[in-house]
Design a protein around this motif. Structure first.
Motif, PDB file in Angstrom:
ATOM      1  N   UNK A 202       0.832  -1.198   0.000  1.00  0.00           N
ATOM      2  CA  UNK A 202       0.000   0.000   0.000  1.00  0.00           C
ATOM      3  C   UNK A 202       0.871   1.255   0.000  1.00  0.00           C
ATOM      4  N   UNK A 203       0.308   2.349  -0.507  1.00  0.00           N
ATOM      5  CA  UNK A 203       0.919   3.661  -0.342  1.00  0.00           C
ATOM      6  C   UNK A 203      -0.137   4.601   0.211  1.00  0.00           C
ATOM      7  N   UNK A 204       0.300   5.727   0.748  1.00  0.00           N
ATOM      8  CA  UNK A 204      -0.596   6.752   1.279  1.00  0.00           C
ATOM      9  C   UNK A 204      -0.357   8.054   0.530  1.00  0.00           C
ATOM     10  N   UNK A 205      -1.430   8.820   0.355  1.00  0.00           N
ATOM     11  CA  UNK A 205      -1.319  10.139  -0.264  1.00  0.00           C
ATOM     12  C   UNK A 205      -2.251  11.106   0.444  1.00  0.00           C
ATOM     13  N   UNK A 206      -1.897  12.392   0.375  1.00  0.00           N
ATOM     14  CA  UNK A 206      -2.826  13.387   0.874  1.00  0.00           C
ATOM     15  C   UNK A 206      -4.121  13.297   0.060  1.00  0.00           C
ATOM     16  N   UNK A 207      -5.246  13.340   0.761  1.00  0.00           N
ATOM     17  CA  UNK A 207      -6.544  13.225   0.092  1.00  0.00           C
ATOM     18  C   UNK A 207      -7.087  14.615  -0.215  1.00  0.00           C
ATOM     19  N   UNK A 208      -7.358  14.861  -1.481  1.00  0.00           N
ATOM     20  CA  UNK A 208      -8.034  16.091  -1.892  1.00  0.00           C
ATOM     21  C   UNK A 208      -9.520  15.794  -1.964  1.00  0.00           C
ATOM     22  N   UNK A 209     -10.377  16.537  -1.263  1.00  0.00           N
ATOM     23  CA  UNK A 209     -11.786  16.162  -1.166  1.00  0.00           C
ATOM     24  C   UNK A 209     -12.578  16.233  -2.470  1.00  0.00           C
ATOM     25  N   UNK A 210     -12.304  17.206  -3.328  1.00  0.00           N
ATOM     26  CA  UNK A 210     -13.116  17.303  -4.547  1.00  0.00           C
ATOM     27  C   UNK A 210     -12.310  17.902  -5.699  1.00  0.00           C
ATOM     28  N   UNK A 211     -11.241  17.229  -6.114  1.00  0.00           N
ATOM     29  CA  UNK A 211     -10.487  17.715  -7.270  1.00  0.00           C
ATOM     30  C   UNK A 211     -11.133  17.250  -8.569  1.00  0.00           C
ATOM     31  N   UNK A 212     -10.635  17.715  -9.673  1.00  0.00           N
ATOM     32  CA  UNK A 212     -10.993  17.133 -10.965  1.00  0.00           C
ATOM     33  C   UNK A 212      -9.985  16.032 -11.280  1.00  0.00           C
ATOM     34  N   UNK A 213     -10.472  15.003 -11.943  1.00  0.00           N
ATOM     35  CA  UNK A 213      -9.613  13.883 -12.358  1.00  0.00           C
ATOM     36  C   UNK A 213      -9.459  13.994 -13.870  1.00  0.00           C
ATOM     37  N   UNK A 214      -8.248  14.264 -14.293  1.00  0.00           N
ATOM     38  CA  UNK A 214      -7.953  14.444 -15.721  1.00  0.00           C
ATOM     39  C   UNK A 214      -6.814  13.501 -16.087  1.00  0.00           C
ATOM     40  N   UNK A 215      -6.926  12.872 -17.244  1.00  0.00           N
ATOM     41  CA  UNK A 215      -5.870  11.968 -17.701  1.00  0.00           C
ATOM     42  C   UNK A 215      -5.495  12.305 -19.131  1.00  0.00           C
ATOM     43  N   UNK A 216      -4.260  12.036 -19.464  1.00  0.00           N
ATOM     44  CA  UNK A 216      -3.742  12.329 -20.801  1.00  0.00           C
ATOM     45  C   UNK A 216      -3.343  11.025 -21.478  1.00  0.00           C
ATOM     46  N   UNK A 217      -3.877  10.815 -22.687  1.00  0.00           N
ATOM     47  CA  UNK A 217      -3.517   9.644 -23.484  1.00  0.00           C
ATOM     48  C   UNK A 217      -2.200   9.903 -24.188  1.00  0.00           C
ATOM     49  N   UNK A 218      -1.217   9.038 -23.979  1.00  0.00           N
ATOM     50  CA  UNK A 218       0.058   9.162 -24.676  1.00  0.00           C
ATOM     51  C   UNK A 218       0.312   7.916 -25.507  1.00  0.00           C
ATOM     52  N   UNK A 219       1.185   8.070 -26.510  1.00  0.00           N
ATOM     53  CA  UNK A 219       1.582   6.957 -27.366  1.00  0.00           C
ATOM     54  C   UNK A 219       3.043   7.155 -27.725  1.00  0.00           C
ATOM     55  N   UNK A 220       3.802   6.072 -27.700  1.00  0.00           N
ATOM     56  CA  UNK A 220       5.219   6.147 -28.050  1.00  0.00           C
ATOM     57  C   UNK A 220       5.588   4.949 -28.913  1.00  0.00           C
ATOM     58  N   UNK A 221       6.579   5.133 -29.779  1.00  0.00           N
ATOM     59  CA  UNK A 221       7.056   4.015 -30.600  1.00  0.00           C
ATOM     60  C   UNK A 221       8.493   3.670 -30.225  1.00  0.00           C
ATOM     61  N   UNK A 222       9.062   2.726 -30.924  1.00  0.00           N
ATOM     62  CA  UNK A 222      10.420   2.286 -30.631  1.00  0.00           C
ATOM     63  C   UNK A 222      11.485   3.116 -31.304  1.00  0.00           C
ATOM     64  N   UNK A 223      11.089   4.244 -31.891  1.00  0.00           N
ATOM     65  CA  UNK A 223      12.026   5.111 -32.598  1.00  0.00           C
ATOM     66  C   UNK A 223      12.233   6.436 -31.857  1.00  0.00           C
ATOM     67  N   UNK A 224      11.817   6.448 -30.585  1.00  0.00           N
ATOM     68  CA  UNK A 224      12.061   7.635 -29.777  1.00  0.00           C
ATOM     69  C   UNK A 224      11.026   8.731 -29.907  1.00  0.00           C
ATOM     70  N   UNK A 225       9.904   8.447 -30.525  1.00  0.00           N
ATOM     71  CA  UNK A 225       8.862   9.466 -30.681  1.00  0.00           C
ATOM     72  C   UNK A 225       7.716   9.219 -29.707  1.00  0.00           C
ATOM     73  N   UNK A 226       7.294  10.278 -29.035  1.00  0.00           N
ATOM     74  CA  UNK A 226       6.182  10.210 -28.084  1.00  0.00           C
ATOM     75  C   UNK A 226       5.220  11.348 -28.386  1.00  0.00           C
ATOM     76  N   UNK A 227       3.928  11.042 -28.425  1.00  0.00           N
ATOM     77  CA  UNK A 227       2.903  12.059 -28.682  1.00  0.00           C
ATOM     78  C   UNK A 227       1.803  11.929 -27.643  1.00  0.00           C
ATOM     79  N   UNK A 228       1.011  12.978 -27.521  1.00  0.00           N
ATOM     80  CA  UNK A 228      -0.217  12.903 -26.716  1.00  0.00           C
ATOM     81  C   UNK A 228      -1.412  12.917 -27.657  1.00  0.00           C
TER      82      UNK A 228
END
Length: 671
Positions: A202-228
């Protein structure tokens, strides 16, 4: 980068809607597809969708879908050269990825080193900090001793969030308000983490009561390129599990969006990432904090596909086969807005208790403009206690957020499920709530992680009892069903007439319909082309038709109403104007059945495995005290005392498999 390895035969090491979805893309790409299945899934939709399928074990996931050896044996037996793990199960298992490579198989996912680095939330926190990405105060998970965790919680400050170091999907997470509640939360989180991920750290973190949850989709290949591929808003959650997701995330400034996207790319580059991944953030007061990186495809990936027009599974397969990313960052564009709802077999009226059983009727609104359906079940299939409760995802795309939300709401209104309770009406209530729709111009309203709890009373308000048009529709359907059942085989016989003719005049029939609002009694009389229905003092003339699939077109006095009626035993479910009403036809000549009610006898609400028994015979307990904990559908369910009392007896022990309705505890009232 090693030489490209074109994939010809793809084994999908998963089940349900994600397996169907991966198979769909693979077949479009011209690949042969292999499904695997447990005994519970022998006739499942994903099995039927694949070119070939192999049994891998009994229903429990540990003995089938989590059995890496069985899956690798299936790959050898079918000549597969690649494995796609979907999400969940083995998708974030570095050992499985290594075993695939050792067996000469392409693993359609990131390198094992990246899975290890980001699969351990404590280690990923340290990596993100090293990359200059802000994280919440918390622990890295080095010391798992209870006293060390208690000291760390005190240093962080309550409330704290307890979360498994491995896995995702909200499983095992607990919000702890004070030090007294910490020991029980740690024990429960460890149990659920061990069960879901095979790792109880287990780990512990400070709890924020009502934040927004946002995630970013990323993709990377084997040639050193990464995009969102832009960001998603996932703030509408219940018990830390996502319910509604959308892309792009509403209510963010351009500067904040750019900061999130660049931080996600730095995170992926820090671990040499390859393939599809998602970096998750909490946003509060225009600041963001990284939580974790999910090293797999996400359940909500369709909203990203909807706004970009890209197929993320195709990208996964191409990158895993050694190809470069199909597009660079400058060529990736977003158009419009997309929203996804997770349709689950659960009963919101019973604290979202997961449901198991057979889907008697299952009709989803496929083919509508802007609507996509990802489903893993069909009418007649059974929802098993062994797997999670997700049965389908309904996704809507529109020119803007307002259009996407309206389309999704209309699609949910047209969704019909009979046989199991679902969260359909709850999802529709979220989409219609003013606080949610306030974000249609992009502001996002008050859509944060506290949305459901804050508006719980509105979202779970009891539906009103059926009105007269619904009662008339139900009576019409019941009468037509009774007539059809009474027809003799010889339709030319005068006895096959269903016009109610009798020697002394037209017959009348008493009809009683039991529903949530009570029992409605109707006197029905046959009239030319239909019936005359007497409801109390009101008299209505009805005439119309009902086809073989239960579709009704009814003229009620001077009004035309339409509905679908689905029979299930003596019960009837009517779908009318986006609402569903369940009624039961009762024989008014029979006395009412007395229903036994004894709050002292506590039964299991569903089939499951007993994993803890906190109480013992003779214990005095307060209302709400945990008595038995059952694991079912990958979740823990606590059977709590409905009132204060003394435990008279406990009928189960840890390790027992119990059926729905099985007695668990007898609780005596305190004298």
């Amino acid at each position: 980068m090693s030489a490209p390895r074109p994939i010809r035969t793809l084994l999908v090491a998963n089940r349900g809607e994600i397996a169907v979805r991966v198979i769909r893309t693979a077949r479009r790409m011209g690949l042969a597809t292999v499904a695997v299945f447990s005994d519970a899934d022998a006739g499942a939709a994903h099995v039927m969708a694949a070119d070939t399928a192999l049994r891998i074990g009994p229903p429990p996931a540990r003995a089938s879908y989590l059995d890496a050896g069985a899956i690798l044996a299936a790959a050898r037996a079918t000549g597969a050269d690649a494995v796609h793990p979907g999400y969940g199960f083995l998708a974030e298992n570095a050992e499985f990825a290594e075993a695939c490579a050792a067996a000469g198989l392409v693993f359609v996912g990131p390198p094992p080193a990246a899975i290890r680095a980001m699969g351990d939330k404590g280690r990923s926190r340290a990596l993100m900090q090293a990359a200059g990405i802000p994280v919440l105060p918390g622990t890295q998970g080095e010391d798992q001793a209870p006293e060390a965790l208690a000291a760390a919680a005190a240093a962080i400050g309550f409330p704290v969030l307890v979360k498994p170091s491995a896995g995702g999907g909200g499983k095992g997470m607990r919000v702890v308000a004070d030090a007294a509640a910490l020991p029980e939360a740690l024990a429960a989180a460890r149990r659920e983490a061990a069960s879901a991920f095979g790792d109880d750290r287990l780990i512990l973190e400070r709890y924020l009561p009502a934040p927004r949850h946002v995630e970013v989709q990323v993709f990377a290949d084997g040639f050193g390129r990464t995009v969102h591929l832009f960001e998603r808003g996932c703030s509408v959650q219940r018990r830390h599990q996502k319910v509604i997701e959308e892309a792009p995330a509403p209510g963010l400034s351009d500067a904040l969006r750019q900061g999130l996207r660049q931080a996600a790319i730095r995170c992926a580059e820090a671990v040499g990432y390859i393939g599809a991944g998602t970096v998750e953030f909490l946003v509060a007061d225009d600041h963001f904090f990284a939580m974790e990186m999910n090293t797999r495809l996400q359940v909500e990936h369709p909203v990203t596909e909807a706004i970009t027009g890209l197929d993320l599974v195709e990208w996964q397969i191409r990158v895993a086969g050694g190809e470069p990313l199909p597009l660079g960052q400058e060529a990736i564009a977003a158009s419009g807005h997309a929203v996804e709802a997770r349709l689950c077999a659960e009963d919101p009226a019973r604290d979202f208790l997961p449901q198991t059983g057979r889907l008697v009727h299952f009709d989803l609104p496929a083919g509508r403009a802007g609507i996509r359906i990802d489903a893993g079940v069909r009418a007649g299939d059974s929802v098993s206690v062994h797997y999670d409760s997700l049965i389908a995802k309904v996704i809507a795309h529109g020119a803007d957020r307002g259009e996407a939300v309206r389309r999704l709401h209309a699609a949910l209104a047209a969704t019909e499920v009979v046989g199991l309770a679902t969260n359909r009406a709850f999802l529709a209530a979220i989409l219609a709530h003013p606080a949610f729709t306030a974000g249609t111009a992009g502001a996002g309203g008050d859509v944060d992680t506290g949305f459901i709890e804050r508006h719980r009373a509105d979202l779970l308000a009891e539906a009103p009892p059926p009105d007269e048009p619904v009662i008339a529709l139900a009576a019409f359907a019941a009468l037509r069903r009774a007539e059809q059942a009474a027809l003799p085989e010889d339709h030319a016989s005068p006895w096959s007439a269903t016009d109610g003719w009798r020697l002394g005049g037209r017959a009348t029939l008493p009809v009683a319909l039991e529903h949530d609002g009570g029992t409605t009694r109707i006197e029905a009389a046959w009239r030319d082309g239909g019936y005359e229905l007497r409801l109390g003092e009101a008299v209505h003339r009805v005439e119309g038709s009902m086809d073989g699939e239960g579709r009704i077109a009814l003229r009620l006095d001077d009004r035309l109403v339409r509905a679908r009626a689905v029979a299930e035993g003596a019960g009837l479910t009517l779908f009318v104007d986006g609402q569903e009403h369940r009624v039961t036809l009762v024989d008014p000549r029979q006395p009412p059945v007395a229903h036994r009610s004894d709050a002292g006898h506590l039964a299991s609400p569903m089939p499951g495995l007993v994993i803890a028994v906190p109480a013992a015979p003779g214990d005095a307990v307060e209302k709400g005290a945990p008595l038995v904990v059952i694991e079912a559908m990958k979740m823990e369910h606590t059977i709590a005392a409905p009132r204060a009392g003394r435990v008279q007896s406990i009928a189960v022990a840890v390790g027992d498999q119990v059926a729905a309705g099985a007695e668990l505890v007898v609780l005596e009232a305190e004298s």
